[in-house]
Design an enzyme around this catalytic site. Structure first.
Site: not given
Ligand code: AGP
Length: 618
Positions: A613, A494, A2, A510, A31, A104-105, A487, A491, A80
């Site tokens: 996001k 992205e 927070c 394979h 935050r 906060n916490g 993952e 990254k 938050w």
């Molecule tokens: C992750 O780096 C991406 N921004 C994306 O794959 C994300 O994880 C996915 O859209 C799921 O989002 P969520 O966790 O908010 O459901």
């Protein structure tokens, strides 16, 4: 996570305390932004509070509509949520009598403290742990008539993580703060002083700061700052001058929210673990509201998620199947929704989502429930849609994740999934309480190990800058290292817009091995040699196979693993840890690599092109 602001100034009441508080909250809104509030104290014993759910703008609108009186002292908070949804009642400050407090916490022992207050007839107006502190402070003040002493007394009774600020109607020249495992800094002014969860709270007023140490209480008045221990002995903070600009201050001095959030990961994992065991150390997940008999009857678990959250689900699969001996399927939500899945009332569907708003995942949740399955959400954002439409929720406590690419939420999701697996194993009798406690102890050691990986990341950054012109990178992993490889590839895609692909290491021969040509960079996530050796030796063979074809091998291995050295161009070592928990460490060099390479390319790592996001369309 927070946002916290405190201000004390001239003895003549004015609008300045409120102005400073609102401006500070604006800078801290990243935050936490699911509710906001302020408390003002003026001469003559006036204590006024305004607080609203939603963005800070809602509070400002409220203050415009119903202005508060001029004041000499202010505390402000952007929330938050961790305990209790984002509502007006749960917003801070919380008031008890003439005391107002912001926090906060997470107070781990608030249930015990609240039960004692309830038994004493105290009435509560919110679901928060913070309101417990307000009532304790009011009672301590009534006994001591001194806010500093009251804070010292109360702080000694709290377990968990907390930064607290408190004001009292009878003290119009004082704000008192306390911290344990959560930040608090003092801004030193001329005839006025400030407090903040970080310097962004007051950076436009002063760069002269005093950072408080662990278990310290601070009392600010317009002309003095007094620091003590929780026991009341004199103490000192760390005096420094803030050399960040305001924008950098909002990122805690890091170049980007992405970089900051990678470094927030030890705290995100630690906070997600907090408050999940009872006084005897037994796992208790009090947000899960599915009847224990239903959970005992579950004969299949289906994890639904998208993107990074789906990879967290894949890690969870290995752990939950190993601990609970229940089959776990991991499905991309958008595929699950339309493939006519086999689910029924004995299926537990686990929906993993940072935002809690991903439409693909939400539609899959609705479909699963229509088929009679119970749905448990693992979500980071309180009050979001997916938990509201699920039967139960297990919140991660990663704090707001601002960067589009998910990092700290990923580690928090994995941590929450481990907790779910251990809870089910304990409930279904697959594990004794002492076995669960042993794994929880290993989990509690992870934040420190993650920090060690971050402290060693200089070489990773060097390699990333050196590889800034790379056109293609492959990632290999086996067992829980496989979702980590996926993952790592995501990254890099992205953030750096580079073609990157993750494979199960065993899949190499394979087909994918055809991609290997001289100089092809390949990350390999190597399992512990201390686990089932067959896994380790097979992955070392994979490294030999690609090295023999000219690949540039970059290996993630655990401390002491010398077997990988002859075949690795680079080795990034991570601390030894149980095999199933290793993803919490192995992914960190891959995150740092992607962030650094994208930064070296001059790309916006917080807002990558084409991405949002939260993907709220199907
Ligand atoms: C992750 O780096 C991406 N921004 C994306 O794959 C994300 O994880 C996915 O859209 C799921 O989002 P969520 O966790 O908010 O459901």
């Amino acid at each position: 996570m927070c946002g916290i602001v405190g201000y004390v100034g001239s003895a003549t009441a004015s609008e300045r305390p409120l102005e400073v508080a609102i401006e500070g909250l604006r800078r801290l809104e990243y935050r936490g932004y699911d509710s906001a509030g302020v408390a003002l104290v003026g001469p003559g014993g006036s204590l006024e509070v305004a607080k609203k759910a939603g963005k800070l703008a809602n509070l400002v609108e409220e203050l415009d509509a119903r202005p508060l009186a001029a004041a000499t002292v202010a505390i402000g908070h952007t929330r938050w949520a961790t305990h209790g949804g984002p509502t007006d009642a749960n917003a801070h400050p919380h008031v008890s009598g003439k005391v107002a407090v912001i926090h906060n916490g997470i107070v781990e022992n608030f249930h015990v403290l609240k039960d004692a207050l309830l038994a004493d007839g105290v009435e509560f107006r919110s679901e928060t742990d913070t309101e417990v502190v307000a009532h304790l402070l009011a009672r301590a003040y009534d006994a001591t008539k001194d806010l500093t002493t009251a804070m010292q007394q109360v702080a000694r009774t709290l377990h968990g993580t907390f930064t607290l600020l408190a004001v009292h109607a009878d003290a119009p020249d004082t704000v008192v703060g306390a911290r344990h495992d959560s930040p608090l800094v003092v801004g030193l002014g001329d005839g006025e002083n400030f407090l903040g969860s970080d310097v962004a709270a007051f950076i436009s007023h002063t760069r002269d700061a005093l950072e408080l140490g662990q278990d310290q209480v601070v009392t600010i008045t317009p002309t003095a700052v007094e620091v003590t221990t929780f026991a009341g002995e004199a103490a000192e903070g760390r005096h420094y001058t803030v050399d960040w600009d305001a924008a950098a201050a909002e990122k805690g001095g890091f170049r980007s929210f992405m970089d900051k959030e990678i470094h927030d990961q030890p705290q995100a994992v630690a906070d997600t673990l907090l408050g999940r065991t009872d006084t005897r150390g037994r796992l208790v997940l009090d947000e899960i509201r599915i009847d224990e008999s239903v959970l005992r009857a579950v004969d299949k678990i289906v994890v639904i998620a998208c993107g990074t959250a789906a990879y967290a689900g894949q890690v969870a699969k290995y752990a939950i199947e190993h601990w609970c001996r229940v089959p776990v399927e991991v499905e991309l939500a958008h595929e699950f929704r339309y493939r006519d899945p086999v689910v029924d009332e004995r299926t537990l569907v686990v929906a993993v989502s940072q935002s809690g708003e991903t439409m693909d995942t939400l539609m899959a949740v609705r479909h699963a429930r229509e088929q009679g399955a119970k749905v448990l959400a693992i979500v980071n954002t309180h009050g979001s849609t997916i938990p509201r439409e699920s039967d139960a929720v297990l919140y991660t406590h990663a704090g707001p994740e601002i960067a589009v690419a998910s990092t700290k939420a990923f580690l928090a999701q994995i941590t929450a999934a481990y907790l779910l697996g251990l809870y089910l194993a304990q409930l279904r009798g697959n594990k004794y309480a002492d076995e669960v406690t042993e794994i929880l102890d290993e989990l509690r050691a992870m934040p420190e190990k993650i920090q060690q990986v971050l402290d060693r990341a200089g070489r990773v950054r060097e390699i990333a800058r050196w590889m800034a012109d790379t056109q293609s990178v492959l990632f290999l992993g086996r067992h829980v290292g496989y979702p980590v490889a996926m993952e790592g590839a995501l990254k890099l895609k992205e953030l750096a817009y580079i073609h990157a692909e993750g494979f199960a290491a065993g899949e190499l021969k394979h087909g994918p091995i055809a991609l290997i040509e001289p100089g092809q960079p390949v990350f390999v996530v190597v399992p512990s040699p201390r686990g089932r050796d067959s896994l380790h030796s097979k992955v070392v063979s994979n490294i030999q196979e690609i090295r023999a074809r000219g690949a540039r091998t970059i290996v993630i291995a655990e401390d002491g693993d010398e077997a990988v050295r002859p075949f690795a161009d680079e080795v990034f070592y991570v601390p030894q840890t149980p095999t199933l928990l290793a993803p919490l460490l192995a992914v960190v060099p891959l995150q740092v690599f992607a962030c650094e390479l994208a930064t070296a390319k001059g790309l916006d790592v917080d807002q990558p092109r084409n991405l949002a996001k939260s993907v709220t369309v199907e």
